[in-house]
Every structure is written in structure tokens, then in C-alpha cells.
Motif scaffolding. Structure first.
Motif, short mmCIF file in Angstrom:
data_model
loop_
_atom_site.label_atom_id
_atom_site.label_comp_id
_atom_site.label_asym_id
_atom_site.label_seq_id
_atom_site.Cartn_x
_atom_site.Cartn_y
_atom_site.Cartn_z
N MET A 1 22.37 -13.91 -64.82
CA MET A 1 21.57 -12.70 -64.81
C MET A 1 21.74 -12.00 -66.16
N THR A 2 20.65 -11.69 -66.78
CA THR A 2 20.65 -11.02 -68.08
C THR A 2 20.32 -9.55 -67.90
N VAL A 3 21.06 -8.71 -68.61
CA VAL A 3 20.78 -7.27 -68.57
C VAL A 3 19.98 -6.90 -69.80
N CYS A 4 18.88 -6.20 -69.58
CA CYS A 4 18.05 -5.71 -70.68
C CYS A 4 18.68 -4.41 -71.18
N LYS A 5 19.42 -4.48 -72.28
CA LYS A 5 20.19 -3.33 -72.74
C LYS A 5 19.34 -2.18 -73.24
N SER A 6 18.10 -2.43 -73.56
CA SER A 6 17.27 -1.36 -74.09
C SER A 6 16.59 -0.53 -72.99
N VAL A 7 16.62 -1.04 -71.75
CA VAL A 7 16.01 -0.30 -70.65
C VAL A 7 17.13 0.22 -69.76
N ARG A 8 17.19 1.54 -69.60
CA ARG A 8 18.24 2.19 -68.83
C ARG A 8 17.62 3.11 -67.79
N THR A 9 18.37 3.37 -66.74
CA THR A 9 17.93 4.32 -65.72
C THR A 9 18.92 5.47 -65.66
N ARG A 10 18.45 6.63 -65.29
CA ARG A 10 19.28 7.79 -65.02
C ARG A 10 18.63 8.57 -63.89
N ALA A 11 19.43 9.26 -63.10
CA ALA A 11 18.89 10.02 -61.97
C ALA A 11 19.47 11.42 -61.94
N VAL A 12 18.64 12.36 -61.59
CA VAL A 12 19.11 13.71 -61.28
C VAL A 12 19.17 13.78 -59.77
N ILE A 13 20.39 13.90 -59.23
CA ILE A 13 20.60 13.94 -57.79
C ILE A 13 21.03 15.35 -57.43
N LEU A 14 20.25 15.98 -56.55
CA LEU A 14 20.51 17.36 -56.16
C LEU A 14 20.96 17.43 -54.71
N ASP A 15 21.88 18.37 -54.42
CA ASP A 15 22.26 18.60 -53.03
C ASP A 15 21.36 19.67 -52.43
N ASP A 16 21.70 20.13 -51.24
CA ASP A 16 20.85 21.09 -50.53
C ASP A 16 20.71 22.44 -51.22
N VAL A 17 21.64 22.77 -52.11
CA VAL A 17 21.55 24.05 -52.83
C VAL A 17 21.28 23.83 -54.32
N ASN A 18 20.70 22.67 -54.63
CA ASN A 18 20.25 22.32 -55.99
C ASN A 18 21.36 22.20 -57.03
N ARG A 19 22.55 21.79 -56.59
CA ARG A 19 23.60 21.45 -57.55
C ARG A 19 23.42 19.99 -57.94
N ALA A 20 23.54 19.68 -59.22
CA ALA A 20 23.35 18.31 -59.71
C ALA A 20 24.66 17.53 -59.67
N LEU A 21 24.54 16.26 -59.27
CA LEU A 21 25.68 15.36 -59.29
C LEU A 21 25.81 14.78 -60.69
N VAL A 22 26.99 14.91 -61.28
CA VAL A 22 27.26 14.34 -62.60
C VAL A 22 28.55 13.54 -62.53
N MET A 23 28.74 12.68 -63.51
CA MET A 23 29.95 11.87 -63.59
C MET A 23 30.72 12.27 -64.85
N LEU A 24 32.01 12.40 -64.71
CA LEU A 24 32.87 12.72 -65.84
C LEU A 24 33.53 11.42 -66.30
#
Length: 66
Positions: A1-24
Motif C-alpha cells: 500500500m502506497t501513501v500519497c504524501k501530498s494529499v492529507r486530511t484534517r478534521a474539525v471535530i466539535l462536541d455538543d458545546v462547540n469545543r474542538a478536539l485537538v491533539m498535542l
């Protein structure tokens, strides 16, 4: 399986009170904040890659709003 390094995904995930999930993460001794996401494999559609990356990184199942 080859990964296309130039194509990336990102998501804004919100909870019920519109706080965003982020990773440290740490890179070169500095702490950085990222949105969940990652690379798209050669045989994947972008939305499928986004679902996979979110599940791998957060354990969450992606649901869409209608």
C-alpha cells in the motif's frame, strides 16, 4: 500500500458545546497542536481516509451532519 504524501486530511471535530478536539504532539522539542487527520493511501477516497485516520488517532467513529 502506497501513501500519497501530498494529499492529507484534517478534521474539525466539535462536541455538543462547540469545543474542538485537538491533539498535542511534540516535534523537535516543541509542543504543537494539530487537528486529527493524516495521509491518504493510494487506493483510498479522501473521505474514507479521513474516517480511518480519525478512528486510528482518536478511537472515535466519524458521523456526518445532515
Amino acid at each position: 500500500m502506497t501513501v500519497c504524501k501530498s494529499v492529507r486530511t484534517r478534521a474539525v471535530i466539535l462536541d455538543d458545546v462547540n469545543r474542538a478536539l485537538v491533539m498535542l504532539r511534540e516535534k523537535n522539542g516543541k509542543k504543537i497542536i494539530l487537528l486529527p487527520g493524516g495521509g491518504v493511501d493510494e487506493d483510498e477516497l479522501i473521505f474514507g481516509a479521513l474516517r480511518r485516520e480519525i478512528e486510528e488517532e482518536t478511537g472515535l467513529e466519524l458521523k456526518t451532519r445532515s
